[in-house]
Design a protein around this motif. Sequence first.
Motif, PDB file in Angstrom:
ATOM      1  N   THR A  87       0.839  -1.199   0.000  1.00 55.41           N
ATOM      2  CA  THR A  87       0.000   0.000   0.000  1.00 55.41           C
ATOM      3  C   THR A  87       0.875   1.251   0.000  1.00 55.41           C
ATOM      4  O   THR A  87       2.041   1.215   0.404  1.00 55.41           O
ATOM      5  N   ARG A  88       0.260   2.351  -0.432  1.00 60.28           N
ATOM      6  CA  ARG A  88       0.977   3.637  -0.414  1.00 60.28           C
ATOM      7  C   ARG A  88       1.352   3.989   1.021  1.00 60.28           C
ATOM      8  O   ARG A  88       2.450   4.469   1.293  1.00 60.28           O
ATOM      9  N   ARG A  91       4.439   2.155   2.122  1.00 54.63           N
ATOM     10  CA  ARG A  91       5.660   2.725   1.533  1.00 54.63           C
ATOM     11  C   ARG A  91       6.027   4.044   2.225  1.00 54.63           C
ATOM     12  O   ARG A  91       7.197   4.330   2.460  1.00 54.63           O
ATOM     13  N   MET A  92       5.005   4.822   2.542  1.00 56.35           N
ATOM     14  CA  MET A  92       5.260   6.111   3.191  1.00 56.35           C
ATOM     15  C   MET A  92       5.851   5.926   4.593  1.00 56.35           C
ATOM     16  O   MET A  92       6.810   6.610   4.961  1.00 56.35           O
ATOM     17  N   GLU A 176      -1.734  13.953   3.110  1.00 57.77           N
ATOM     18  CA  GLU A 176      -1.292  12.755   2.379  1.00 57.77           C
ATOM     19  C   GLU A 176      -1.520  11.505   3.215  1.00 57.77           C
ATOM     20  O   GLU A 176      -1.888  10.452   2.691  1.00 57.77           O
ATOM     21  N   ALA A 180      -3.800   8.259   2.288  1.00 59.56           N
ATOM     22  CA  ALA A 180      -3.183   6.925   2.209  1.00 59.56           C
ATOM     23  C   ALA A 180      -3.846   5.948   3.189  1.00 59.56           C
ATOM     24  O   ALA A 180      -3.997   4.758   2.887  1.00 59.56           O
ATOM     25  N   GLU A 183      -7.055   4.928   1.555  1.00 57.15           N
ATOM     26  CA  GLU A 183      -6.733   4.007   0.466  1.00 57.15           C
ATOM     27  C   GLU A 183      -6.479   2.594   0.992  1.00 57.15           C
ATOM     28  O   GLU A 183      -6.797   1.610   0.320  1.00 57.15           O
TER      29      GLU A 183
END
Length: 285
Positions: A87-88, A91-92, A176, A180, A183
């Motif tokens: 998932t984003r 990664r973040m 952000e 995320a 998401e």
Amino acid sequence: MERIDLHTHSHHSDGTQSVYALVREAAQEGLTAIALTDHDTTDGWDEAREAAGMDGIAVIPGIEVTCQRGEVSVHILAYLVNPSPTTRLARMIASTRDARDMRARRIVERLSADYPITWEDVAAQVAGEDTVVGRPHIADALVAAGVLQNRSQAFESILAKGSPYYIPTSSMDPLEAIAAIHEAGGVSVVAHGLAKTRRGSLSLDEIEELCAAGLDGLEVAHREHDSVSRTRLAALATAYDAVITGGSDYHGAGKPNRLGENTTAPAQFRALHERALSEVEVFGT
Ligand code: AMP
Ligand code: ZN
Ligand code: FE
Ligand code: FE
């Protein structure tokens, strides 16, 4: 009666104990559920899944996501997110962990000019390979070296924001993070949004901007919120149909906070849970 504490840390980040110990202590404190919200990691979730159910304690899987808006550090609690590394969000937070590591090494470099401390001393204070490093571990190394008495003293002096040794962690903007988290099917709650002992928090208008962007809740009951802050945040939550939560921000022996000192009303937790879209369930129920 349900008693739910939605904000705790284990030694997978800067708490001082295992998730097992946390769950056992939750039972002793008369809680029925805790959320595990280690900084920028889901590393403790496997242990949480195993420990949950012990003494009837449910564990809500969470993350406290480090964010940054200009000079201000913002913490967003994410609950019930899909933990897949693809998932984003995953990664973040992975890049935030890298930034934390680099920044901690740089802080230690600065400190080593004036204090007897090396990176190895800090590494010796970190529980495991995947533990997320923070200033508390540097504080622990300074305590071990006899420079300071405890973590709180470090945060009031050489590790405080504004100290010449301090370096911030660079990370994502809260907007952000909220996107995320959604998401990844989870729900987002601003932690200690108006904390008065943290130098620099967002303004109420900036928190309102996050609510307008779909933030799911505001942590209202927190030891660093006075009654004025609680009233303001609760009014904002009500205006935006966001959930009102509470949590202890327990760190074991590393901070004076007591487990269960602030809790979330069961109806508020149910409203939060209903907003989560992932397949992830509360552990131990
Ligand atoms: P860092 O994330 O590395 O900037 O370190 C800040 C974190 O230290 C906060 O999020 C707190 O959770 C944690 N912390 C642990 N113990 C203390 C303490 N005694 N005083 C202040 N912060 C603490
Ligand atoms: Zn912490
Ligand atoms: Fe926090
Ligand atoms: Fe926290």
